[in-house]
Write a protein that holds these residues in place. Sequence first.
Motif: not given
Length: 882
Positions: A2-20
């Motif tokens: 779903t769109k909500l799941e897509l938003l959550q997943r993409s947000s998580t990955l962007l945050g992971r990249f920032a932390h890295g």
Amino acid sequence: MTKLELLQRSSTLLGRFAHGVKTANAMGLFDINTVAEDFFIPIFAITFNSPDLCNQNRIKMNFPAVDLGCKTSRISIQITSDSSSNKVCETLEKFESHSLGDNFDCLYVYVITERQKSYISEKLTETVANLSIEFDPSHNILDFKDLAKMFKGLSDEQLRQINAHLEAEFKKVDANLQFRNNLDEFLSVSQQKIEDEKLAKKYISSVFVETSETKEDMRYFANPMFFYRKIDDDIQRVDLAHLNKLLAMVKVEPIAENWHEISTLEVPNSLLELRERLIKQNTALEAIKGPISLFSWDVDRAERFVPNANLSGYWDVFQHAVQSNGSGVLRLLKDISKKIRLTQVKIFLVTGMAGQGKTNFVCDLVENQYKAFEIPTIFIPARLLNDYPSPNRILSYITNNRFAPDVANLHALFTLLDNVAKECQKPFVIAIDGINEVGDLDGFVSELRVFLEALCQYDFLKIVITCRNEFFDHKFAGVFEPQFSAHLYRVRDLRGEMSDTNKSRLLNAYLTYFQIQVSLSKNATEFLKNDLILLRIFSEIHKGKNIGCIANIYKGDIFEKYLVMKVEEFPTSLKQKVLKSLYKICSRMLDEENFSQIALDGFDDNERQILERLIGEDIILRREVPSTGLASLGIENISFTYDELRDFLLAYYIVIEFTQSNPEKVDMIFEKISDRPIYEGFFRYAYVLARKHKNEKILTICESSPDFIEHYLNNLSLLSANIQTHEDVVRIETILRDSTDRHDIQRIAWFLLKKREDSEHFNIRILLNHVNKLDDESAEQFFDLMFSRYFESDWRGNISGFLLEFNELKEDQKLGLGSFMLAFVLYLVPYARWNEREITLNYFDKFQLTPIIIDTIELCKSAVSKKVQACLKEISKDREEL
């Protein structure tokens, strides 16, 4: 999803990249900031509706102010991990000073890690006010949280595209992480392959003796971050000050240089920094080579410095000093340039003849040097590529052997390996041993070209390749040159510069590894040291044995024992067919009159099984360069690895088999071969084997040959003790007595001089008996023939040189030569120059009461030569006076 799941997943990955990024920057690793530029292009292109968004640094190196830009939407983006107001101000000032407002209407600053909560500095406010485009810090400075909010306005399809991109990128990251976490296990795969080579006896680690020059070359090639310091040391050794001082003496302008700049460069922190550093050093070196070459002996005379007429006097005085110093400096500069080039090349190619140690070299490299320095490596025995389908044999081998099981194509593999290299700051090396052993050479040539083409696009990947000379010249030369010539360093002969000391070490290593107890004469030692394939064969047939004293090496006997041993290693069901299969090769060669190679068509499955096993060992048989033309497509060719073993087998086939089955055709075989290049080798072993096996027909053919004596004298060393007869002694004595041919006399005399075993028919006593009967005039003629050389008639000088070598031996070494050799030395004394004559006589005089010298003098007492008798009287006179 779903769109909500897509938003959550993409947000998580962007945050992971920032932390890295934040973690990497804290460790001082800032390369990831550059990687981020390309990472975000697909994301920003969709989010900002900028279809032509591209990396501006790809258009122009170090593009000012912005990293990404789109000519269609006229949006520009600066990507940074620095969230400070100063960084934003710097970006805006550069944007304005370079008039980028002409190209872009909008500028965003994307902070990879996390933006500040507010941007209210006076300087930033002032800078924004002076900007030619609108810029709102609260709106135009973004981080991953702001970007995630913007995703809410995108369609489901756009979110799927962004999410797919993020998933793919992090899959690569995870693969790299997993790869690095298991690097030790990964390296163990290559080590296991080395162990497999040991089991196959392709690699015998304890008998490897490296050539120091090639080892040194490999250090710069494979581990530049460690060994670049030796380049710095060499640069420090360059003494231009002294050369310039000499040039001042001849009134020549000094050579300008910027040596201080390139000898005091900062220590590099990465392979990339090291490359830039070495390029700078090499540029300085190349600039100065030309001026220095004017004063070097290493260039053509026409290119050397010529002084003006008014300076010629100074030049005449100091020319030698200037050119000597200039030559030394130029050689050092060339050596440094070579080392720098070795750090930069990507392909290290080793070619050579069969049996010269290429496999041992590359296996030792991986097992010891690469392992010691933890250089990540993939080792590939090329023969194993035959088990994988074209056109991706190499990739299939790598993925199938746990090196990188999840990669889908070459570029995915090379990206992975390149990242590993960056992580450990050491080149990633792929080593492929024996590319000539791939069966489908035509297909593999194209595959290798594609493989190298892809590899050379990656900064920190390198490859080591070995190949037999003839295959390289026939098939692979066009792959490497000219396309990869700039990336290539080639070693043409691993053994070409092996020192005598290393040869001795290699011989001892073989004897130790194969547990052979033996005492080798000097003659036998030299024989084995200078023939590596024969040394391997000799070692295998005597493995684990105490063989006592070996005075002479007889190749025919060694070949026969080796073949018997190899036949015994086969299963009982195949033993009878082994020799028949080899006979079939010999018969085919004789029928086709082609002794370089034969095609494998016409051999049944059992025969092919036998031949494949022998080819795998690469001592008796080897795979050969295929023929060209449609008729030969798909047909493999083979040949004998060792030409002398081929000649022996051909002769063995004729003497043992063919004479029995086709006696009427034997004369025709000899007649056909007589004008072929193999004739000498074939005749040699046919004659020896005929004597050994009492084959009268072959003996009659050989001894009736018009050039029999020539063959006989050429091959005296092959007549082993068990087939020497009194008739041989008579034949040799007759030639010594009647011949005036210098070549014949030298071959016999020097052969007998090395034969110290009194138990054999051939020994030094024959030579002594002959010389003993010569009067002074005949002796002078004989020694003239024996010691004269081509284009040189100073036989007395050569005798003096012989005695000089004798006198340089230690006293116990001289006594160890034995009475026969010492007697021959005494026969030479009257014909030597005064100095060597006196030194030699003084030695005999000093030790005349020792048993060995007493025996020596006794041997010489019957000499017809009055000059020899005079020498004996001189020695005995001194004894009587005592």
